[in-house]
Motif scaffolding. Structure first.
Motif, PDB file in Angstrom:
ATOM      1  N   TRP A  95     -16.675  -1.749   0.326  1.00  0.00           N
ATOM      2  CA  TRP A  95     -16.274  -2.629  -0.814  1.00  0.00           C
ATOM      3  C   TRP A  95     -16.200  -1.913  -2.083  1.00  0.00           C
ATOM      4  O   TRP A  95     -16.765  -0.835  -2.490  1.00  0.00           O
ATOM      5  N   GLY A  96     -15.125  -2.204  -3.062  1.00  0.00           N
ATOM      6  CA  GLY A  96     -14.992  -1.699  -4.427  1.00  0.00           C
ATOM      7  C   GLY A  96     -15.907  -2.444  -4.994  1.00  0.00           C
ATOM      8  O   GLY A  96     -16.552  -3.622  -5.075  1.00  0.00           O
ATOM      9  N   GLN A  97     -16.169  -2.188  -6.525  1.00  0.00           N
ATOM     10  CA  GLN A  97     -17.019  -2.714  -7.474  1.00  0.00           C
ATOM     11  C   GLN A  97     -16.307  -3.751  -8.106  1.00  0.00           C
ATOM     12  O   GLN A  97     -16.971  -4.588  -8.689  1.00  0.00           O
ATOM     13  N   GLY A  98     -15.214  -4.161  -7.870  1.00  0.00           N
ATOM     14  CA  GLY A  98     -14.462  -5.253  -8.745  1.00  0.00           C
ATOM     15  C   GLY A  98     -13.886  -4.816 -10.002  1.00  0.00           C
ATOM     16  O   GLY A  98     -14.330  -4.301 -10.759  1.00  0.00           O
ATOM     17  N   THR A  99     -12.910  -6.084 -10.258  1.00  0.00           N
ATOM     18  CA  THR A  99     -12.173  -5.795 -11.683  1.00  0.00           C
ATOM     19  C   THR A  99     -11.898  -7.250 -11.992  1.00  0.00           C
ATOM     20  O   THR A  99     -11.673  -8.037 -11.183  1.00  0.00           O
ATOM     21  N   LEU A 100     -12.293  -7.610 -13.214  1.00  0.00           N
ATOM     22  CA  LEU A 100     -12.453  -8.794 -13.812  1.00  0.00           C
ATOM     23  C   LEU A 100     -10.584  -9.251 -14.450  1.00  0.00           C
ATOM     24  O   LEU A 100     -10.332  -8.517 -15.075  1.00  0.00           O
ATOM     25  N   VAL A 101     -10.352 -10.312 -13.674  1.00  0.00           N
ATOM     26  CA  VAL A 101      -9.168 -10.985 -14.090  1.00  0.00           C
ATOM     27  C   VAL A 101      -9.365 -12.249 -14.945  1.00  0.00           C
ATOM     28  O   VAL A 101      -9.945 -13.225 -14.369  1.00  0.00           O
ATOM     29  N   THR A 102      -8.673 -12.421 -16.173  1.00  0.00           N
ATOM     30  CA  THR A 102      -9.227 -13.416 -16.845  1.00  0.00           C
ATOM     31  C   THR A 102      -7.771 -14.176 -17.322  1.00  0.00           C
ATOM     32  O   THR A 102      -6.801 -13.473 -17.693  1.00  0.00           O
ATOM     33  N   VAL A 103      -7.495 -15.524 -16.821  1.00  0.00           N
ATOM     34  CA  VAL A 103      -6.287 -16.100 -17.039  1.00  0.00           C
ATOM     35  C   VAL A 103      -6.403 -17.164 -18.143  1.00  0.00           C
ATOM     36  O   VAL A 103      -7.085 -17.954 -17.854  1.00  0.00           O
ATOM     37  N   SER A 104      -5.767 -17.039 -19.200  1.00  0.00           N
ATOM     38  CA  SER A 104      -6.140 -18.093 -20.283  1.00  0.00           C
ATOM     39  C   SER A 104      -4.735 -19.231 -20.261  1.00  0.00           C
ATOM     40  O   SER A 104      -3.589 -18.792 -19.911  1.00  0.00           O
ATOM     41  N   SER A 105      -5.269 -20.327 -20.359  1.00  0.00           N
ATOM     42  CA  SER A 105      -4.341 -21.318 -20.525  1.00  0.00           C
ATOM     43  C   SER A 105      -3.500 -21.663 -21.731  1.00  0.00           C
ATOM     44  O   SER A 105      -3.857 -20.880 -22.817  1.00  0.00           O
ATOM     45  N   ARG A 151       0.846  -1.189   0.185  1.00  0.00           N
ATOM     46  CA  ARG A 151      -0.015   0.078   0.013  1.00  0.00           C
ATOM     47  C   ARG A 151       1.039   1.269   0.025  1.00  0.00           C
ATOM     48  O   ARG A 151       1.982   1.121   0.584  1.00  0.00           O
ATOM     49  N   ASP A 152       0.481   2.447  -0.451  1.00  0.00           N
ATOM     50  CA  ASP A 152       0.978   3.592  -0.667  1.00  0.00           C
ATOM     51  C   ASP A 152      -0.066   4.558   0.346  1.00  0.00           C
ATOM     52  O   ASP A 152      -1.168   4.843  -0.708  1.00  0.00           O
ATOM     53  N   ASN A 153       0.050   4.940   1.160  1.00  0.00           N
ATOM     54  CA  ASN A 153      -1.052   5.763   1.852  1.00  0.00           C
ATOM     55  C   ASN A 153      -1.129   7.096   1.387  1.00  0.00           C
ATOM     56  O   ASN A 153      -2.022   7.824   1.707  1.00  0.00           O
ATOM     57  N   ALA A 154       0.078   7.511   0.704  1.00  0.00           N
ATOM     58  CA  ALA A 154       0.216   9.034   0.314  1.00  0.00           C
ATOM     59  C   ALA A 154      -0.805   8.985  -1.023  1.00  0.00           C
ATOM     60  O   ALA A 154      -1.384  10.202  -1.122  1.00  0.00           O
ATOM     61  N   LYS A 155      -0.928   7.884  -1.440  1.00  0.00           N
ATOM     62  CA  LYS A 155      -1.606   7.911  -2.662  1.00  0.00           C
ATOM     63  C   LYS A 155      -3.049   7.221  -2.449  1.00  0.00           C
ATOM     64  O   LYS A 155      -3.971   7.346  -3.269  1.00  0.00           O
ATOM     65  N   ASN A 156      -3.295   6.858  -1.028  1.00  0.00           N
ATOM     66  CA  ASN A 156      -4.714   6.067  -0.924  1.00  0.00           C
ATOM     67  C   ASN A 156      -4.992   4.896  -1.935  1.00  0.00           C
ATOM     68  O   ASN A 156      -6.148   4.649  -2.145  1.00  0.00           O
ATOM     69  N   THR A 157      -3.937   4.282  -2.033  1.00  0.00           N
ATOM     70  CA  THR A 157      -4.049   2.855  -3.005  1.00  0.00           C
ATOM     71  C   THR A 157      -3.286   1.828  -2.016  1.00  0.00           C
ATOM     72  O   THR A 157      -2.238   1.834  -1.592  1.00  0.00           O
ATOM     73  N   VAL A 158      -4.047   0.626  -2.329  1.00  0.00           N
ATOM     74  CA  VAL A 158      -3.596  -0.709  -2.302  1.00  0.00           C
ATOM     75  C   VAL A 158      -3.320  -1.405  -3.481  1.00  0.00           C
ATOM     76  O   VAL A 158      -4.148  -1.355  -4.227  1.00  0.00           O
ATOM     77  N   TYR A 159      -2.384  -2.221  -3.357  1.00  0.00           N
ATOM     78  CA  TYR A 159      -2.059  -2.933  -4.557  1.00  0.00           C
ATOM     79  C   TYR A 159      -2.003  -4.290  -4.408  1.00  0.00           C
ATOM     80  O   TYR A 159      -1.788  -4.758  -3.240  1.00  0.00           O
ATOM     81  N   LEU A 160      -2.488  -5.295  -5.451  1.00  0.00           N
ATOM     82  CA  LEU A 160      -2.178  -6.663  -5.523  1.00  0.00           C
ATOM     83  C   LEU A 160      -1.517  -7.053  -6.586  1.00  0.00           C
ATOM     84  O   LEU A 160      -1.892  -6.839  -7.780  1.00  0.00           O
ATOM     85  N   GLN A 161      -0.098  -7.512  -6.424  1.00  0.00           N
ATOM     86  CA  GLN A 161       0.817  -7.993  -7.510  1.00  0.00           C
ATOM     87  C   GLN A 161       0.394  -9.288  -7.594  1.00  0.00           C
ATOM     88  O   GLN A 161       0.522 -10.174  -6.540  1.00  0.00           O
ATOM     89  N   MET A 162       0.117  -9.726  -8.596  1.00  0.00           N
ATOM     90  CA  MET A 162      -0.194 -11.103  -8.780  1.00  0.00           C
ATOM     91  C   MET A 162       0.718 -11.857  -9.964  1.00  0.00           C
ATOM     92  O   MET A 162       0.577 -11.220 -11.150  1.00  0.00           O
ATOM     93  N   ASN A 163       1.739 -12.582  -9.608  1.00  0.00           N
ATOM     94  CA  ASN A 163       2.450 -13.434 -10.359  1.00  0.00           C
ATOM     95  C   ASN A 163       2.262 -14.707 -10.589  1.00  0.00           C
ATOM     96  O   ASN A 163       1.394 -15.448  -9.807  1.00  0.00           O
ATOM     97  N   SER A 164       2.864 -15.277 -11.702  1.00  0.00           N
ATOM     98  CA  SER A 164       2.578 -16.869 -11.997  1.00  0.00           C
ATOM     99  C   SER A 164       1.109 -17.033 -11.896  1.00  0.00           C
ATOM    100  O   SER A 164       0.695 -18.093 -11.564  1.00  0.00           O
ATOM    101  N   LEU A 165       0.320 -16.468 -12.783  1.00  0.00           N
ATOM    102  CA  LEU A 165      -1.041 -16.602 -12.577  1.00  0.00           C
ATOM    103  C   LEU A 165      -1.514 -17.884 -13.271  1.00  0.00           C
ATOM    104  O   LEU A 165      -0.849 -18.367 -14.206  1.00  0.00           O
ATOM    105  N   LYS A 166      -2.510 -18.491 -12.670  1.00  0.00           N
ATOM    106  CA  LYS A 166      -2.941 -19.712 -13.099  1.00  0.00           C
ATOM    107  C   LYS A 166      -4.572 -19.614 -13.759  1.00  0.00           C
ATOM    108  O   LYS A 166      -5.119 -18.531 -13.344  1.00  0.00           O
TER     109      LYS A 166
END
Length: 121
Positions: free
Chosen positions: A111-121, A71-86
């Protein structure tokens, strides 16, 4: 507190994405933030959480070693870094806030409104 998640998209298996949760309203920096996800036909599940200062993070077993919350509280933002996605990471990802970290969705106040993550095989 109003939350807005962003950064979702389509990525190939093994790839990476970074989601952001931007907050507005009362001081976000005093709130813990959790990330949850909901795949089609499934319950919303806990992914991870971070406390207000960023000093403590918590992850579901499915996220450990692959996902990192910061998180970066100066920017009022939290991050989710996702690696090696399946492909099984495909879901709508939500951020949520409450005073202290928790792994149960019903304990979150905002709650936020959500964001779609799609991981293709």
């Amino acid at each position: 507190v109003q939350l807005q998640a962003s950064g979702g998209g389509l990525v190939q298996a093994g790839g990476s994405l970074r989601l952001a949760c931007a907050a507005s309203g009362p001081p976000f920096s005093i709130q813990a933030t959790g990330w949850f996800r909901q795949a089609p036909g499934k319950e919303r599940e806990f992914v991870g959480a971070i406390n207000w200062s960023g000093a403590n993070t918590y992850y579901a077993d499915s996220a450990k070693g692959r996902f990192t919350i910061s998180r970066d509280n100066a920017k009022n933002t939290v991050y989710l870094q996702m690696n090696s996605l399946k492909p099984e990471d495909t879901a709508v990802y939500y951020c949520a806030a409450r005073p202290f970290p928790a792994g149960i969705k019903d304990q979150y106040d905002y709650w936020g409104q959500g964001t779609l993550v799609t991981v293709s095989s």
